[in-house]
Write a protein that holds these residues in place. Structure first.
Motif, PDB file in Angstrom:
ATOM      1  N   GLY A 256      47.927  51.452  41.296  1.00 15.87           N
ATOM      2  CA  GLY A 256      46.676  51.345  40.578  1.00 15.87           C
ATOM      3  C   GLY A 256      45.716  52.455  40.934  1.00 15.87           C
ATOM      4  N   ALA A 257      44.851  52.779  39.995  1.00 13.34           N
ATOM      5  CA  ALA A 257      43.760  53.722  40.222  1.00 13.34           C
ATOM      6  C   ALA A 257      42.534  53.138  39.532  1.00 13.34           C
ATOM      7  CB  ALA A 257      44.082  55.099  39.651  1.00 13.34           C
TER       8      ALA A 257
ATOM      9  N   ASN B 221      38.860  53.313  51.030  1.00  8.17           N
ATOM     10  CA  ASN B 221      39.451  53.265  49.692  1.00  8.17           C
ATOM     11  C   ASN B 221      39.072  51.961  48.991  1.00  8.17           C
ATOM     12  OD1 ASN B 221      40.995  53.350  47.396  1.00  8.17           O
ATOM     13  ND2 ASN B 221      42.836  54.075  48.438  1.00  8.17           N
ATOM     14  N   PRO B 222      38.159  52.006  48.009  1.00  5.50           N
ATOM     15  CA  PRO B 222      37.751  50.796  47.298  1.00  5.50           C
ATOM     16  C   PRO B 222      38.889  50.091  46.547  1.00  5.50           C
ATOM     17  CG  PRO B 222      36.204  52.567  46.884  1.00  5.50           C
ATOM     18  CD  PRO B 222      37.376  53.171  47.611  1.00  5.50           C
ATOM     19  N   ALA B 223      40.000  50.782  46.295  1.00  7.33           N
ATOM     20  CA  ALA B 223      41.139  50.126  45.634  1.00  7.33           C
ATOM     21  C   ALA B 223      41.702  49.011  46.509  1.00  7.33           C
ATOM     22  CB  ALA B 223      42.223  51.147  45.301  1.00  7.33           C
ATOM     23  N   GLU B 224      41.519  49.108  47.825  1.00 14.01           N
ATOM     24  CA  GLU B 224      41.949  48.037  48.726  1.00 14.01           C
ATOM     25  C   GLU B 224      41.251  46.720  48.382  1.00 14.01           C
ATOM     26  OE1 GLU B 224      44.328  48.127  50.965  1.00 14.01           O
ATOM     27  OE2 GLU B 224      44.642  50.275  51.273  1.00 14.01           O
ATOM     28  N   ASN B 225      39.996  46.802  47.940  1.00 10.82           N
ATOM     29  CA  ASN B 225      39.252  45.594  47.553  1.00 10.82           C
ATOM     30  C   ASN B 225      39.897  44.921  46.343  1.00 10.82           C
ATOM     31  OD1 ASN B 225      37.459  46.284  49.565  1.00 10.82           O
ATOM     32  ND2 ASN B 225      36.001  47.215  48.167  1.00 10.82           N
ATOM     33  N   LEU B 226      40.423  45.731  45.444  1.00  5.62           N
ATOM     34  CA  LEU B 226      41.102  45.180  44.268  1.00  5.62           C
ATOM     35  C   LEU B 226      42.311  44.364  44.692  1.00  5.62           C
ATOM     36  CD1 LEU B 226      41.572  44.900  41.225  1.00  5.62           C
ATOM     37  CD2 LEU B 226      42.808  47.080  41.328  1.00  5.62           C
ATOM     38  N   TRP B 227      43.121  44.895  45.609  1.00  6.56           N
ATOM     39  CA  TRP B 227      44.309  44.155  46.050  1.00  6.56           C
ATOM     40  C   TRP B 227      43.917  42.851  46.736  1.00  6.56           C
ATOM     41  CZ3 TRP B 227      46.670  46.514  42.782  1.00  6.56           C
ATOM     42  CH2 TRP B 227      46.905  47.881  42.756  1.00  6.56           C
TER      43      TRP B 227
ATOM     44  N   ARG C 183      45.674  42.110  33.659  1.00  8.43           N
ATOM     45  CA  ARG C 183      44.933  41.940  32.403  1.00  8.43           C
ATOM     46  C   ARG C 183      43.642  41.156  32.606  1.00  8.43           C
ATOM     47  NH1 ARG C 183      50.102  40.621  28.511  1.00  8.43           N
ATOM     48  NH2 ARG C 183      50.789  42.788  28.299  1.00  8.43           N
ATOM     49  N   ALA C 184      43.686  40.139  33.463  1.00  8.86           N
ATOM     50  CA  ALA C 184      42.514  39.292  33.681  1.00  8.86           C
ATOM     51  C   ALA C 184      41.405  40.025  34.440  1.00  8.86           C
ATOM     52  CB  ALA C 184      42.915  38.036  34.451  1.00  8.86           C
ATOM     53  N   VAL C 185      41.776  40.963  35.286  1.00  6.51           N
ATOM     54  CA  VAL C 185      40.794  41.622  36.142  1.00  6.51           C
ATOM     55  C   VAL C 185      40.560  43.074  35.750  1.00  6.51           C
ATOM     56  CG1 VAL C 185      40.284  42.311  38.520  1.00  6.51           C
ATOM     57  CG2 VAL C 185      41.328  40.080  38.062  1.00  6.51           C
ATOM     58  N   CYS C 186      41.601  43.836  35.623  1.00  7.11           N
ATOM     59  CA  CYS C 186      41.477  45.289  35.494  1.00  7.11           C
ATOM     60  C   CYS C 186      41.117  45.773  34.098  1.00  7.11           C
ATOM     61  CB  CYS C 186      42.750  45.958  35.993  1.00  7.11           C
ATOM     62  SG  CYS C 186      43.052  45.575  37.725  1.00  7.11           S
ATOM     63  N   LEU C 187      41.163  44.909  33.129  1.00  7.61           N
ATOM     64  CA  LEU C 187      40.727  45.286  31.783  1.00  7.61           C
ATOM     65  C   LEU C 187      39.273  44.887  31.537  1.00  7.61           C
ATOM     66  CD1 LEU C 187      43.907  44.432  29.663  1.00  7.61           C
ATOM     67  CD2 LEU C 187      43.266  46.586  30.765  1.00  7.61           C
ATOM     68  N   VAL C 188      38.594  44.451  32.600  1.00 15.87           N
ATOM     69  CA  VAL C 188      37.184  44.055  32.513  1.00 15.87           C
ATOM     70  C   VAL C 188      36.369  45.045  33.361  1.00 15.87           C
ATOM     71  CG1 VAL C 188      35.521  42.187  32.855  1.00 15.87           C
ATOM     72  CG2 VAL C 188      37.907  41.655  32.287  1.00 15.87           C
ATOM     73  N   PRO C 189      35.816  46.080  32.734  1.00 22.14           N
ATOM     74  CA  PRO C 189      35.131  47.132  33.496  1.00 22.14           C
ATOM     75  C   PRO C 189      34.043  46.617  34.449  1.00 22.14           C
ATOM     76  CG  PRO C 189      35.448  47.854  31.248  1.00 22.14           C
ATOM     77  CD  PRO C 189      35.867  46.408  31.298  1.00 22.14           C
TER      78      PRO C 189
ATOM     79  N   ILE D  83      34.026  44.659  42.038  1.00 24.62           N
ATOM     80  CA  ILE D  83      35.019  44.539  43.108  1.00 24.62           C
ATOM     81  C   ILE D  83      35.177  45.840  43.878  1.00 24.62           C
ATOM     82  CG2 ILE D  83      37.488  44.209  43.575  1.00 24.62           C
ATOM     83  CD1 ILE D  83      37.528  42.345  41.093  1.00 24.62           C
ATOM     84  N   CYS D  84      35.157  46.953  43.177  1.00 23.29           N
ATOM     85  CA  CYS D  84      35.480  48.250  43.798  1.00 23.29           C
ATOM     86  C   CYS D  84      34.254  49.115  44.053  1.00 23.29           C
ATOM     87  CB  CYS D  84      36.485  48.998  42.929  1.00 23.29           C
ATOM     88  SG  CYS D  84      38.019  48.108  42.700  1.00 23.29           S
TER      89      CYS D  84
END
Length: 181
Positions: free
Chosen positions: A59-60, A132-138, A166-172, A178-179
């Protein structure tokens, strides 16, 4: 990193330079146990599988605009990272140059890595996942979607990864929240 971003903006005056944070997460049948609400003194049941099938979610995320790009793969290596970078770069608007911040995993620094022209990689210092804010996503996906679940097959893992993405990452707005860096 601010100096590197300023240099990128100077090098690409005709482009918007957006900062994306990239990482990978492993999702598997062995799973993760998390806390759940329960009555005081009770012991809520939790599912814990002993199979070991798994997949990786690349993910990015851009905390500035809430954009996210992802790829589900059965393995993590330089070839998969090249496929992710190619897909990511193809999805960028023509007026954007991406500064992709990532850790120093072997597949991020491999000689065989093919970096698209509209992406510049910026490596984090060693052993610094907190940057790395992507860690928060995981963490969010594991605690809200992937934990305390039963995944009988690899296809069930894949379906869970897709549904959560789809539930999380398609919602800007949710990605921004989160990030936020």
């Amino acid at each position: 990193m601010p100096q590197r971003l300023a240099q990128l903006k100077a090098d690409h005056p005709d482009k918007r330079v957006l900062t994306y944070y990239q990482d990978e997460a492993r999702l598997g049948q062995h799973g993760t146990l998390t806390r759940v609400w329960a009555r005081v003194g009770s012991r809520p049941p939790a599912i814990r599988q002993t199979q070991y099938d798994y997949l990786y979610v690349f993910g990015a995320v851009c905390p500035e605009n809430g954009d996210a790009a992802g790829l589900i793969a059965p393995q993590v290596n330089t070839g998969t990272m090249n496929a992710f970078l190619q897909q990511f770069a193809a999805g960028l608007p023509p007026d954007v140059h991406a500064a992709m911040v990532l850790d120093r995993a072997g597949w991020h620094v491999a000689q065989a890595l093919k970096i698209p022209t509209n992406v510049t990689l910026i490596l984090l210092p060693p052993k610094s996942p907190e940057l790395n804010p992507a860690e928060n996503l995981w963490h969010y996906l594991r605690s809200h979607y992937w934990s305390n679940r039963l995944y009988p097959t690899w296809d069930d893992l894949k379906e869970a990864a897709i549904l959560a993405w789809r539930a999380v990452c398609l919602v800007p707005e949710l990605i921004k929240s989160i990030c936020a860096d």
